[in-house]
Design a protein around this motif. Structure first.
Motif, PDB file in Angstrom:
ATOM      1  N   ARG A   9       0.444  -5.058  22.456  1.00  0.00           N
ATOM      2  CA  ARG A   9       1.702  -5.241  21.726  1.00  0.00           C
ATOM      3  C   ARG A   9       1.681  -4.504  20.379  1.00  0.00           C
ATOM      4  O   ARG A   9       2.052  -5.036  19.335  1.00  0.00           O
ATOM      5  CB  ARG A   9       1.991  -6.734  21.514  1.00  0.00           C
ATOM      6  CG  ARG A   9       2.199  -7.485  22.818  1.00  0.00           C
ATOM      7  CD  ARG A   9       2.471  -8.962  22.628  1.00  0.00           C
ATOM      8  NE  ARG A   9       1.280  -9.686  22.188  1.00  0.00           N
ATOM      9  CZ  ARG A   9       1.130 -10.208  20.991  1.00  0.00           C
ATOM     10  NH1 ARG A   9       2.085 -10.105  20.089  1.00  0.00           N
ATOM     11  NH2 ARG A   9       0.022 -10.852  20.668  1.00  0.00           N
ATOM     12  N   ILE A  10       1.241  -3.253  20.442  1.00  0.00           N
ATOM     13  CA  ILE A  10       1.133  -2.427  19.232  1.00  0.00           C
ATOM     14  C   ILE A  10       2.528  -2.084  18.715  1.00  0.00           C
ATOM     15  O   ILE A  10       3.391  -1.637  19.477  1.00  0.00           O
ATOM     16  CB  ILE A  10       0.357  -1.133  19.545  1.00  0.00           C
ATOM     17  CG1 ILE A  10      -1.052  -1.444  20.067  1.00  0.00           C
ATOM     18  CG2 ILE A  10       0.319  -0.228  18.324  1.00  0.00           C
ATOM     19  CD1 ILE A  10      -1.952  -2.161  19.101  1.00  0.00           C
ATOM     20  N   ASN A  11       2.743  -2.288  17.420  1.00  0.00           N
ATOM     21  CA  ASN A  11       4.027  -1.893  16.832  1.00  0.00           C
ATOM     22  C   ASN A  11       3.892  -0.833  15.742  1.00  0.00           C
ATOM     23  O   ASN A  11       4.902  -0.340  15.232  1.00  0.00           O
ATOM     24  CB  ASN A  11       4.782  -3.112  16.284  1.00  0.00           C
ATOM     25  CG  ASN A  11       4.121  -3.715  15.070  1.00  0.00           C
ATOM     26  OD1 ASN A  11       2.892  -3.705  14.943  1.00  0.00           O
ATOM     27  ND2 ASN A  11       4.915  -4.277  14.158  1.00  0.00           N
ATOM     28  N   VAL A  12       2.653  -0.474  15.376  1.00  0.00           N
ATOM     29  CA  VAL A  12       2.429   0.596  14.405  1.00  0.00           C
ATOM     30  C   VAL A  12       1.305   1.484  14.931  1.00  0.00           C
ATOM     31  O   VAL A  12       0.222   0.993  15.281  1.00  0.00           O
ATOM     32  CB  VAL A  12       2.040   0.053  13.015  1.00  0.00           C
ATOM     33  CG1 VAL A  12       1.701   1.217  12.072  1.00  0.00           C
ATOM     34  CG2 VAL A  12       3.161  -0.775  12.431  1.00  0.00           C
ATOM     35  N   VAL A  13       1.575   2.780  14.995  1.00  0.00           N
ATOM     36  CA  VAL A  13       0.560   3.755  15.406  1.00  0.00           C
ATOM     37  C   VAL A  13       0.397   4.781  14.301  1.00  0.00           C
ATOM     38  O   VAL A  13       1.381   5.305  13.767  1.00  0.00           O
ATOM     39  CB  VAL A  13       0.956   4.458  16.719  1.00  0.00           C
ATOM     40  CG1 VAL A  13       0.012   5.625  17.024  1.00  0.00           C
ATOM     41  CG2 VAL A  13       0.946   3.476  17.878  1.00  0.00           C
ATOM     42  N   THR A  14      -0.841   5.057  13.948  1.00  0.00           N
ATOM     43  CA  THR A  14      -1.153   6.161  13.045  1.00  0.00           C
ATOM     44  C   THR A  14      -1.878   7.235  13.851  1.00  0.00           C
ATOM     45  O   THR A  14      -2.678   6.933  14.737  1.00  0.00           O
ATOM     46  CB  THR A  14      -2.043   5.702  11.875  1.00  0.00           C
ATOM     47  OG1 THR A  14      -3.184   4.997  12.378  1.00  0.00           O
ATOM     48  CG2 THR A  14      -1.264   4.815  10.927  1.00  0.00           C
ATOM     49  N   CYS A  15      -1.580   8.476  13.544  1.00  0.00           N
ATOM     50  CA  CYS A  15      -2.152   9.602  14.291  1.00  0.00           C
ATOM     51  C   CYS A  15      -2.356  10.737  13.294  1.00  0.00           C
ATOM     52  O   CYS A  15      -1.416  11.460  12.963  1.00  0.00           O
ATOM     53  CB  CYS A  15      -1.205  10.009  15.415  1.00  0.00           C
ATOM     54  SG  CYS A  15      -1.882  11.240  16.543  1.00  0.00           S
ATOM     55  N   ASN A  16      -3.579  10.863  12.794  1.00  0.00           N
ATOM     56  CA  ASN A  16      -3.858  11.786  11.702  1.00  0.00           C
ATOM     57  C   ASN A  16      -4.754  12.935  12.164  1.00  0.00           C
ATOM     58  O   ASN A  16      -5.894  12.709  12.574  1.00  0.00           O
ATOM     59  CB  ASN A  16      -4.535  11.050  10.546  1.00  0.00           C
ATOM     60  CG  ASN A  16      -3.645   9.972   9.967  1.00  0.00           C
ATOM     61  OD1 ASN A  16      -2.442  10.168   9.822  1.00  0.00           O
ATOM     62  ND2 ASN A  16      -4.223   8.823   9.644  1.00  0.00           N
TER      63      ASN A  16
END
Length: 350
Positions: free
Chosen positions: A257-264
């Motif tokens: 139930r991920i609601n925030v994804v960071t992709c750096n």
């Protein structure tokens, strides 16, 4: 010269023209360009063919960084190959040495290019998500974040978030324009990270740093951050998952139930079509209200700095949130046209 090799030479030239690409890598990039442009690049052609066959979606800039990293692994065992990183050796001699090194160490170099990814880990990169996510949560009334860091490496950012001591060391070296963002503790309910197998080790991360005093300093910041965040052990989960497995990625997002994804500094490793597929998969699988916050090098490392974009669930397209003057996150962050919509704070022209 083939189209692929011409692009390789152009990209190498662009990467040498800005300081960010020169810390410890420029002499190798120069040798690669000379060899690729010569009429005797059979060993390089052989290597490029292996990559095109096994990893056709790899970007040219990622290929270049991996060649440098592979040469570092070889140089650690072969003193002669270590001269590839010596600016005192004439360029033509270095190009000849590079050809010989690619021939003599073909198997271990190919193994890196076909099975690993650049896992450079910057201790300062968490500053951008810490501040932007904090302002987004405050502006939009987000009281819980189930966060996934895609391409997390050794999970350093997962440790650093909400660590004020680490933030206070690095934040003064970053200037925000037109105004600084306030530090806010993120309402993190869960912290997850995924990276492609094999999961990187600290030793691999060190290999991904350039052979220079500058990169020695950057790596010492990683080690210091790990020491400062030991108490975060057990508060996050890192799993082996290749983002190119879109079905597995979507399943992970929905299961947790991920609601925030960071992709750096992850998507630049792939071609444009693949980047779009990964972004679409994440957006569709995010629990609402969802946010994908991405930071990637400008023009795939061909220009200095980085660009920050946000994808909100229900939004028609990406928001250009900010530009960073140096991808190692020192210098200046300049608000972009989507900054205000994301954060609720004044942006350019307001």
């Amino acid at each position: 010269m083939s189209d692929g090799k011409e692009l390789l030479v152009r990209t190498l030239g662009d990467m040498q023209r800005h300081e960010q690409g020169n810390h410890g890598w420029s002499v190798v990039h120069e040798s690669m360009a000379l060899l690729a442009g010569s009429g005797s690049a059979a060993e390089l052609d052989r290597l490029l063919e292996s990559v095109r066959r096994t990893r056709p979606r790899m970007s040219t800039s990622h290929l270049i960084t991996l060649i440098g990293i592979a040469l570092r692994t070889v140089a650690a065992q072969d003193p002669r190959a270590a001269a590839l990183f010596s600016p005192g050796l004439p360029p033509a001699d270095r190009a000849e040495l590079l050809s010989g090194t690619l021939r003599e160490h073909h198997e271990p170099i190919t193994a890196v290019l076909t099975g690993r990814s650049n896992s450079f880990t910057g201790a300062r990169r968490f500053l951008i998500p810490q501040l932007l996510l904090g302002s987004w949560a405050a502006c939009h009334g987000i009281d819980g974040m189930r966060l996934l860091d895609v391409g997390t490496g050794i999970g350093l950012m997962l440790r650093q978030l909400n660590n004020k001591a680490v933030f206070d060391r690095f934040a003064p070296d970053l200037e925000w324009s037109p105004c600084p963002l306030p530090y806010r503790t993120l309402p993190l309910d869960a912290r997850h990270g995924v990276d492609a197998p094999p999961l990187p080790t600290l030793e691999w991360v060190r290999t991904c740093h350039g052979p220079s005093a500058y990169y020695d300093d950057r790596f010492s910041e990683v080690l210091w951050s790990l020491e400062q965040t030991e108490s975060a052990d057990g508060t996050f989960t890192v799993s082996a998952l290749d983002v190119l497995d879109l079905q597995a990625l979507a399943r992970y997002l929905r299961t947790h139930r991920i609601n925030v994804v960071t992709c750096n500094f992850v998507l630049y490793q792939y071609d444009a079509a693949t980047r779009g597929q990964v972004v679409d998969t994440i957006r569709e699988a995010l629990a609402p209200p969802g946010l994908l916050l991405g930071m990637e090098p400008r023009d795939g490392l061909r220009r200095m700095g980085a660009r920050v974009e946000a994808h909100l669930t229900g939004s028609a397209g990406p928001l250009h949130v900010a530009d960073v003057s140096d991808a190692h996150v020192v210098g200046r962050v300049t608000a972009g046209p989507g900054f205000t919509e994301l954060t609720g704070l004044d942006g350019p022209g307001r």
